[in-house]
Design a protein around this motif. Structure first.
Motif, PDB file in Angstrom:
ATOM      1  N   PRO A  63       0.785  -1.383   0.063  1.00 31.83           N
ATOM      2  CA  PRO A  63      -0.045  -0.021  -0.061  1.00 31.83           C
ATOM      3  C   PRO A  63       0.838   1.149  -0.126  1.00 31.83           C
ATOM      4  CG  PRO A  63      -1.077  -1.511   1.464  1.00 31.83           C
ATOM      5  CD  PRO A  63       0.409  -2.338   0.964  1.00 31.83           C
ATOM      6  N   PHE A  64       2.007   1.229   0.812  1.00 30.70           N
ATOM      7  CA  PHE A  64       2.823   2.512   0.405  1.00 30.70           C
ATOM      8  C   PHE A  64       3.329   2.702  -0.756  1.00 30.70           C
ATOM      9  CE2 PHE A  64       3.005   0.743   4.737  1.00 30.70           C
ATOM     10  CZ  PHE A  64       2.945   1.941   5.526  1.00 30.70           C
ATOM     11  N   THR A  65       3.819   1.618  -1.330  1.00 30.41           N
ATOM     12  CA  THR A  65       4.245   1.533  -2.761  1.00 30.41           C
ATOM     13  C   THR A  65       2.966   2.135  -3.496  1.00 30.41           C
ATOM     14  OG1 THR A  65       5.789  -0.134  -2.506  1.00 30.41           O
ATOM     15  CG2 THR A  65       5.236   0.562  -4.896  1.00 30.41           C
ATOM     16  N   LEU A  66       1.740   1.831  -3.740  1.00 31.90           N
ATOM     17  CA  LEU A  66       0.591   2.422  -4.420  1.00 31.90           C
ATOM     18  C   LEU A  66       0.273   3.800  -4.055  1.00 31.90           C
ATOM     19  CD1 LEU A  66      -1.870  -0.615  -3.894  1.00 31.90           C
ATOM     20  CD2 LEU A  66      -0.220  -0.477  -5.589  1.00 31.90           C
ATOM     21  N   HIS A  67       0.547   4.109  -2.824  1.00 31.91           N
ATOM     22  CA  HIS A  67       0.251   5.606  -2.685  1.00 31.91           C
ATOM     23  C   HIS A  67       1.259   6.310  -3.443  1.00 31.91           C
ATOM     24  CE1 HIS A  67       0.475   9.363  -0.272  1.00 31.91           C
ATOM     25  NE2 HIS A  67      -0.894   9.075  -0.021  1.00 31.91           N
ATOM     26  N   SER A  68       2.525   6.145  -3.272  1.00 28.00           N
ATOM     27  CA  SER A  68       3.497   6.712  -3.811  1.00 28.00           C
ATOM     28  C   SER A  68       3.526   6.704  -5.485  1.00 28.00           C
ATOM     29  CB  SER A  68       5.018   6.085  -3.570  1.00 28.00           C
ATOM     30  OG  SER A  68       5.202   6.479  -2.342  1.00 28.00           O
ATOM     31  N   ALA A  69       2.876   5.777  -6.085  1.00 22.93           N
ATOM     32  CA  ALA A  69       2.833   5.529  -7.464  1.00 22.93           C
ATOM     33  C   ALA A  69       1.595   6.325  -8.096  1.00 22.93           C
ATOM     34  CB  ALA A  69       2.360   4.233  -7.985  1.00 22.93           C
ATOM     35  N   VAL A  70       0.633   6.630  -7.220  1.00 20.39           N
ATOM     36  CA  VAL A  70      -0.412   7.414  -7.644  1.00 20.39           C
ATOM     37  C   VAL A  70      -0.233   8.952  -7.331  1.00 20.39           C
ATOM     38  CG1 VAL A  70      -2.999   8.032  -7.281  1.00 20.39           C
ATOM     39  CG2 VAL A  70      -2.183   5.471  -7.075  1.00 20.39           C
ATOM     40  N   SER A  71       0.522   9.075  -6.345  1.00 21.74           N
ATOM     41  CA  SER A  71       0.560  10.549  -5.743  1.00 21.74           C
ATOM     42  C   SER A  71       1.763  11.214  -6.086  1.00 21.74           C
ATOM     43  CB  SER A  71       0.406  10.900  -4.293  1.00 21.74           C
ATOM     44  OG  SER A  71       1.275  10.206  -3.465  1.00 21.74           O
ATOM     45  N   GLN A  72       2.840  10.222  -6.546  1.00 22.16           N
ATOM     46  CA  GLN A  72       3.823  10.694  -6.953  1.00 22.16           C
ATOM     47  C   GLN A  72       4.695  11.653  -5.670  1.00 22.16           C
ATOM     48  OE1 GLN A  72       2.091  11.766  -9.978  1.00 22.16           O
ATOM     49  NE2 GLN A  72       2.438   9.706 -10.412  1.00 22.16           N
ATOM     50  N   SER A  73       4.651  10.999  -4.457  1.00 22.37           N
ATOM     51  CA  SER A  73       5.028  11.514  -3.449  1.00 22.37           C
ATOM     52  C   SER A  73       5.300  10.550  -2.281  1.00 22.37           C
ATOM     53  CB  SER A  73       4.145  12.695  -2.718  1.00 22.37           C
ATOM     54  OG  SER A  73       2.881  12.488  -2.465  1.00 22.37           O
ATOM     55  N   LEU A  76       4.990   9.583   3.994  1.00 22.04           N
ATOM     56  CA  LEU A  76       5.730   9.744   5.348  1.00 22.04           C
ATOM     57  C   LEU A  76       7.033  10.315   5.255  1.00 22.04           C
ATOM     58  CD1 LEU A  76       4.685   6.262   6.653  1.00 22.04           C
ATOM     59  CD2 LEU A  76       3.675   8.428   7.036  1.00 22.04           C
ATOM     60  N   GLY A  77       7.529  10.498   6.304  1.00 24.62           N
ATOM     61  CA  GLY A  77       8.852  11.307   6.685  1.00 24.62           C
ATOM     62  C   GLY A  77      10.224  10.395   6.325  1.00 24.62           C
ATOM     63  N   ASN A  78      11.365  11.041   6.533  1.00 22.89           N
ATOM     64  CA  ASN A  78      12.562  10.420   6.091  1.00 22.89           C
ATOM     65  C   ASN A  78      12.772   9.120   7.083  1.00 22.89           C
ATOM     66  OD1 ASN A  78      14.841  10.461   4.426  1.00 22.89           O
ATOM     67  ND2 ASN A  78      15.853  11.135   6.287  1.00 22.89           N
ATOM     68  N   VAL A  79      12.358   9.154   8.210  1.00 17.34           N
ATOM     69  CA  VAL A  79      12.627   8.184   9.335  1.00 17.34           C
ATOM     70  C   VAL A  79      11.798   6.919   8.877  1.00 17.34           C
ATOM     71  CG1 VAL A  79      12.330   7.390  11.641  1.00 17.34           C
ATOM     72  CG2 VAL A  79      13.340   9.606  11.271  1.00 17.34           C
ATOM     73  N   PHE A  80      10.552   7.292   8.479  1.00 16.01           N
ATOM     74  CA  PHE A  80       9.819   6.020   7.911  1.00 16.01           C
ATOM     75  C   PHE A  80       9.938   5.642   6.695  1.00 16.01           C
ATOM     76  CE2 PHE A  80       7.023   7.988  11.282  1.00 16.01           C
ATOM     77  CZ  PHE A  80       6.468   6.738  12.103  1.00 16.01           C
ATOM     78  N   CYS A  81      10.767   6.533   5.865  1.00 13.13           N
ATOM     79  CA  CYS A  81      11.283   5.768   4.727  1.00 13.13           C
ATOM     80  C   CYS A  81      12.524   4.919   4.919  1.00 13.13           C
ATOM     81  CB  CYS A  81      11.703   6.915   3.962  1.00 13.13           C
ATOM     82  SG  CYS A  81      12.478   6.545   2.211  1.00 13.13           S
ATOM     83  N   ALA A 144      18.938   4.734   3.105  1.00 12.81           N
ATOM     84  CA  ALA A 144      17.509   4.996   2.642  1.00 12.81           C
ATOM     85  C   ALA A 144      17.274   6.388   2.870  1.00 12.81           C
ATOM     86  CB  ALA A 144      16.590   4.046   3.025  1.00 12.81           C
ATOM     87  N   THR A 145      16.725   7.104   2.077  1.00 14.68           N
ATOM     88  CA  THR A 145      16.092   8.437   2.001  1.00 14.68           C
ATOM     89  C   THR A 145      15.104   9.056   1.056  1.00 14.68           C
ATOM     90  OG1 THR A 145      16.935  10.881   2.050  1.00 14.68           O
ATOM     91  CG2 THR A 145      17.940   9.309   0.382  1.00 14.68           C
ATOM     92  N   ARG A 146      14.479  10.047   1.478  1.00 16.02           N
ATOM     93  CA  ARG A 146      13.637  10.726   0.722  1.00 16.02           C
ATOM     94  C   ARG A 146      14.417  11.520  -0.383  1.00 16.02           C
ATOM     95  NH1 ARG A 146      10.666  14.445   2.755  1.00 16.02           N
ATOM     96  NH2 ARG A 146       8.821  14.189   1.346  1.00 16.02           N
ATOM     97  N   ASN A 155       8.615  18.202  -9.407  1.00 18.74           N
ATOM     98  CA  ASN A 155       9.310  17.319  -8.694  1.00 18.74           C
ATOM     99  C   ASN A 155       8.473  16.243  -8.066  1.00 18.74           C
ATOM    100  OD1 ASN A 155      11.907  18.331  -9.221  1.00 18.74           O
ATOM    101  ND2 ASN A 155      11.734  19.669  -7.354  1.00 18.74           N
ATOM    102  N   PHE A 156       8.914  14.966  -8.241  1.00 17.08           N
ATOM    103  CA  PHE A 156       8.448  13.611  -7.741  1.00 17.08           C
ATOM    104  C   PHE A 156       9.069  13.311  -6.611  1.00 17.08           C
ATOM    105  CE2 PHE A 156       6.932  12.927 -12.169  1.00 17.08           C
ATOM    106  CZ  PHE A 156       5.974  13.589 -12.217  1.00 17.08           C
ATOM    107  N   THR A 157       8.402  13.071  -5.213  1.00 12.06           N
ATOM    108  CA  THR A 157       9.180  12.767  -4.229  1.00 12.06           C
ATOM    109  C   THR A 157       8.915  11.245  -3.825  1.00 12.06           C
ATOM    110  OG1 THR A 157       8.866  14.904  -3.061  1.00 12.06           O
ATOM    111  CG2 THR A 157       9.622  13.108  -1.770  1.00 12.06           C
TER     112      THR A 157
END
Length: 312
Positions: A63-73, A76-81, A144-146, A155-157
């Motif tokens: 689900p985290f990957t799906l959110h990033s794919a749809v929203s291009q962001s 969560l923050g850098n720690v959770f990344c 690992a980082t944002r 820009n896509f994060t």
């Protein structure tokens, strides 16, 4: 931007379908282990449970990957990344090393059926799989980082597994530790089984059939693992050599590589448990038991209602 959004939606729908199928398959496996005590005492089944746990963890991260794919962001923050990337590598390593342990255990059982590995050895293998996965994955995801990818106007994060300077060192290490070495272990056990079956004396038809079926399962496991993960490493090599181009053909190849990665956690439970003859009667008992329970809840008993009414 419109093309990126369409691509993200297609990717999200495909991975969402994989997520649904994978969760159902792995939950069915968990239910079989929870219901049947004999499975929890079987040497091979303990390692299959280890692989199922790792695959289930991988599916929970989709689900985290799906959110990033749809929203291009990255939501969560850098720690959770860092936590996300570590768990992704950790689950992949645990699944891969569990697969190696399964192939080793099957080879030991078939080649020496009168002295199979004892339960203490299997439990030790289970612990080593998860401990090794932890200590291998931690340094690989330390950086690992944002990061933002794309022109400044759009820009896509994304949550990246490492910083740019260490990218190919990490990719090479992951290829060796998560793919090359496990494939060599699985190939060694498959060759060992093939040589044993070729040199073994005449066996009964049932024993020969069971040994061939187990050998085929090891081969299919190695084949599915290779098909699902080798394209991704080929893609990384093409990027490193400068062969990757921003065109439709490469985008399709990237899409296929990513989907295959997430498809592997769905293949394992289907291949090892849901299609295995050893679990056939337990699957039928589980399915028919659920159907019977549902039918019993929905069934109407006129006689009982009538007696109750008369007694009132």
């Amino acid at each position: 931007m419109a093309t990126a959004n369409i691509y993200g939606l297609i990717f999200a729908c495909t991975c969402g379908l994989i997520l649904g199928v994978g969760l159902c398959a792995n939950i069915l496996v968990f239910s079989l282990f929870a219901k049947h005590n004999s499975l929890r005492k079987n040497r091979l089944d303990i390692l299959l449970l280890s692989m199922t746990l790792a695959d289930f963890l991988t599916l929970l991260l989709i689900p985290f990957t799906l959110h990033s794919a749809v929203s291009q962001s990255w939501p969560l923050g850098n720690v959770f990344c860092k936590v996300y990337q570590f768990l992704l590598a950790f689950s992949l390593a645990a699944s891969t090393y569990s697969l190696c342990a399964v192939s080793m255990t099957r080879a030991m059982i078939i080649t020496n059926p009168y002295r199979p590995p004892d339960m203490d050895l299997v439990v030790l293998m289970f612990v080593l799989v998860w401990a090794l996965s932890f200590f291998v994955s931690l340094p690989l995801r330390m950086f690992a980082t944002r990061d933002s990818v794309g022109p400044s106007a759009a820009n896509f994060t994304y949550c990246l597994p490492t910083i740019h300077q260490h990218h190919y060192q990490v990719v090479l290490s992951q290829f060796v530790l998560f793919y090359l070495v496990p494939m060599l272990v699985i190939a060694f056990n498959y060759v060992r089984l093939a040589l044993f079956l070729h040199r073994s004396p005449v066996m009964s038809q049932a024993s020969a059939r069971n040994s061939r079926r187990a050998s085929i399962m090891v081969f299919l496991a190695a084949g599915s693992f290779s098909v699902c993960w080798l394209p991704s490493y080929v893609l990384e090599l093409c990027v490193y050599l400068g062969l990757y181009r921003q065109d439709s053909a490469w985008e399709v190849f990237y899409f296929v590589c990513t989907v295959l990665q997430y498809l592997h956690p769905c293949v394992n439970p289907v291949l090892y448990v849901l299609l295995s003859k050893r679990y056939r009667h337990r699957r039928a008992e589980w399915l028919f038991g659920c159907t019977a329970a549902a039918a019993a809840r929905n069934r109407v008993h006129p006689e009982v209602v009538s007696v109750a009414t008369e007694s009132l």
